[in-house]
Every structure is written in structure tokens, then in C-alpha cells.
Design a protein around this motif. Structure first.
Motif, PDB file in Angstrom:
ATOM      1  N   GLU A 134      -6.955   4.859  -7.912  1.00 54.10           N
ATOM      2  CA  GLU A 134      -6.068   4.396  -6.855  1.00 54.10           C
ATOM      3  C   GLU A 134      -6.898   3.445  -5.996  1.00 54.10           C
ATOM      4  O   GLU A 134      -8.023   3.782  -5.583  1.00 54.10           O
ATOM      5  CB  GLU A 134      -5.562   5.582  -6.020  1.00 54.10           C
ATOM      6  CG  GLU A 134      -4.777   5.188  -4.796  1.00 54.10           C
ATOM      7  CD  GLU A 134      -3.562   4.331  -5.109  1.00 54.10           C
ATOM      8  OE1 GLU A 134      -3.368   3.340  -4.387  1.00 54.10           O
ATOM      9  OE2 GLU A 134      -2.824   4.635  -6.060  1.00 54.10           O
ATOM     10  N   LYS A 135      -6.371   2.260  -5.738  1.00 57.72           N
ATOM     11  CA  LYS A 135      -7.124   1.219  -5.042  1.00 57.72           C
ATOM     12  C   LYS A 135      -7.696   1.700  -3.714  1.00 57.72           C
ATOM     13  O   LYS A 135      -8.888   1.508  -3.432  1.00 57.72           O
ATOM     14  CB  LYS A 135      -6.243  -0.009  -4.834  1.00 57.72           C
ATOM     15  CG  LYS A 135      -6.971  -1.170  -4.202  1.00 57.72           C
ATOM     16  CD  LYS A 135      -6.062  -2.374  -4.060  1.00 57.72           C
ATOM     17  CE  LYS A 135      -6.785  -3.549  -3.452  1.00 57.72           C
ATOM     18  NZ  LYS A 135      -5.889  -4.710  -3.313  1.00 57.72           N
ATOM     19  N   LYS A 136      -6.879   2.316  -2.880  1.00 55.47           N
ATOM     20  CA  LYS A 136      -7.355   2.766  -1.570  1.00 55.47           C
ATOM     21  C   LYS A 136      -8.473   3.797  -1.703  1.00 55.47           C
ATOM     22  O   LYS A 136      -9.438   3.777  -0.939  1.00 55.47           O
ATOM     23  CB  LYS A 136      -6.200   3.353  -0.750  1.00 55.47           C
ATOM     24  CG  LYS A 136      -5.215   2.309  -0.279  1.00 55.47           C
ATOM     25  CD  LYS A 136      -4.075   2.937   0.505  1.00 55.47           C
ATOM     26  CE  LYS A 136      -3.062   1.887   0.895  1.00 55.47           C
ATOM     27  NZ  LYS A 136      -1.922   2.477   1.609  1.00 55.47           N
ATOM     28  N   ALA A 137      -8.364   4.677  -2.684  1.00 53.73           N
ATOM     29  CA  ALA A 137      -9.364   5.735  -2.862  1.00 53.73           C
ATOM     30  C   ALA A 137     -10.710   5.168  -3.305  1.00 53.73           C
ATOM     31  O   ALA A 137     -11.757   5.563  -2.779  1.00 53.73           O
ATOM     32  CB  ALA A 137      -8.860   6.771  -3.868  1.00 53.73           C
ATOM     33  N   ILE A 138     -10.700   4.247  -4.264  1.00 59.95           N
ATOM     34  CA  ILE A 138     -11.978   3.712  -4.742  1.00 59.95           C
ATOM     35  C   ILE A 138     -12.614   2.794  -3.697  1.00 59.95           C
ATOM     36  O   ILE A 138     -13.827   2.783  -3.537  1.00 59.95           O
ATOM     37  CB  ILE A 138     -11.853   3.013  -6.125  1.00 59.95           C
ATOM     38  CG1 ILE A 138     -13.237   2.733  -6.724  1.00 59.95           C
ATOM     39  CG2 ILE A 138     -11.010   1.765  -6.050  1.00 59.95           C
ATOM     40  CD1 ILE A 138     -14.076   3.938  -7.012  1.00 59.95           C
ATOM     41  N   LEU A 139     -11.788   2.059  -2.946  1.00 58.14           N
ATOM     42  CA  LEU A 139     -12.353   1.226  -1.879  1.00 58.14           C
ATOM     43  C   LEU A 139     -13.009   2.096  -0.806  1.00 58.14           C
ATOM     44  O   LEU A 139     -14.085   1.761  -0.297  1.00 58.14           O
ATOM     45  CB  LEU A 139     -11.284   0.314  -1.275  1.00 58.14           C
ATOM     46  CG  LEU A 139     -10.824  -0.839  -2.165  1.00 58.14           C
ATOM     47  CD1 LEU A 139      -9.679  -1.597  -1.509  1.00 58.14           C
ATOM     48  CD2 LEU A 139     -11.978  -1.771  -2.510  1.00 58.14           C
TER      49      LEU A 139
END
Length: 99
Positions: A47-52
Motif C-alpha cells: 500500500e503506497k501510504k504504508a511503504i512511504l
């Protein structure tokens, strides 16, 4: 007969509502259905938000511990399409990437 039909319909509804998303559609960090899946150089999709958020505090992959930064993340359209299809088949709302 009507009662049996109604019970069968309820069973199908109950089955759909309790469906667990396949693991490849879940973020390995959040274990939730992804809204905005991105592929990373470590071969995993997150998930983009999680990895960022992970990469703000770490310079390595959360899965392999290999060096990694956010500049090499790419949208994973194939997984996003698979998520939309799974949601449609299971009566689950498609996750909103802007939420």
C-alpha cells in the motif's frame, strides 16, 4: 419453498460479506486490502501510504532488509485491477486511494 430460497440467499450474502481478500491483494505491512498498490524493487507490492511511511524511518525493504528508497516505487495497475475485480465479485466496496 420461499423460506428455503430466502435462507439460501442469506447464506450467499453472508459468505460474500465474510470473504477474506487473497493475500496477494493485501499489503504485507498493513495486512489490509490495498487501495493504492505500488511495486517496490524488493519484488513486493505495498500500500503506497504504508511503504512511504516505512521508508521515512528506514532505508531498507521491510521484507528483505535490502537497501531501498521511495524513488523506485511504481504503480501496480495489475494488482489494482485484480483488487477491483475481487471487490466486484465479493460485494466489497473498492478501497478509495484518496482516503
Amino acid at each position: 419453498l420461499t423460506h428455503a430460497l430466502r435462507a439460501n440467499t442469506f447464506f450467499k450474502f453472508e459468505k460474500k460479506m465474510s470473504a477474506e481478500p487473497p493475500r496477494h491483494l493485501q499489503c504485507p505491512l498493513t495486512h489490509a486490502l490495498m487501495a493504492s498498490p505500488v511495486s517496490a524493487p524488493d519484488g513486493y507490492t505495498y500500500e503506497k501510504k504504508a511503504i512511504l511511511e516505512w521508508l521515512r524511518d528506514h532505508s531498507t525493504s521491510p521484507m528483505t532488509r535490502a537497501p531501498m528508497d521511495s524513488s523506485n516505487l511504481t504503480v501496480n495497475r495489475a494488482i489494482r485491477d485484480a483488487i477491483e475485480e475481487w471487490c466486484s465479485q465479493n460485494g466489497v466496496p473498492v478501497p478509495n486511494p484518496d482516503a
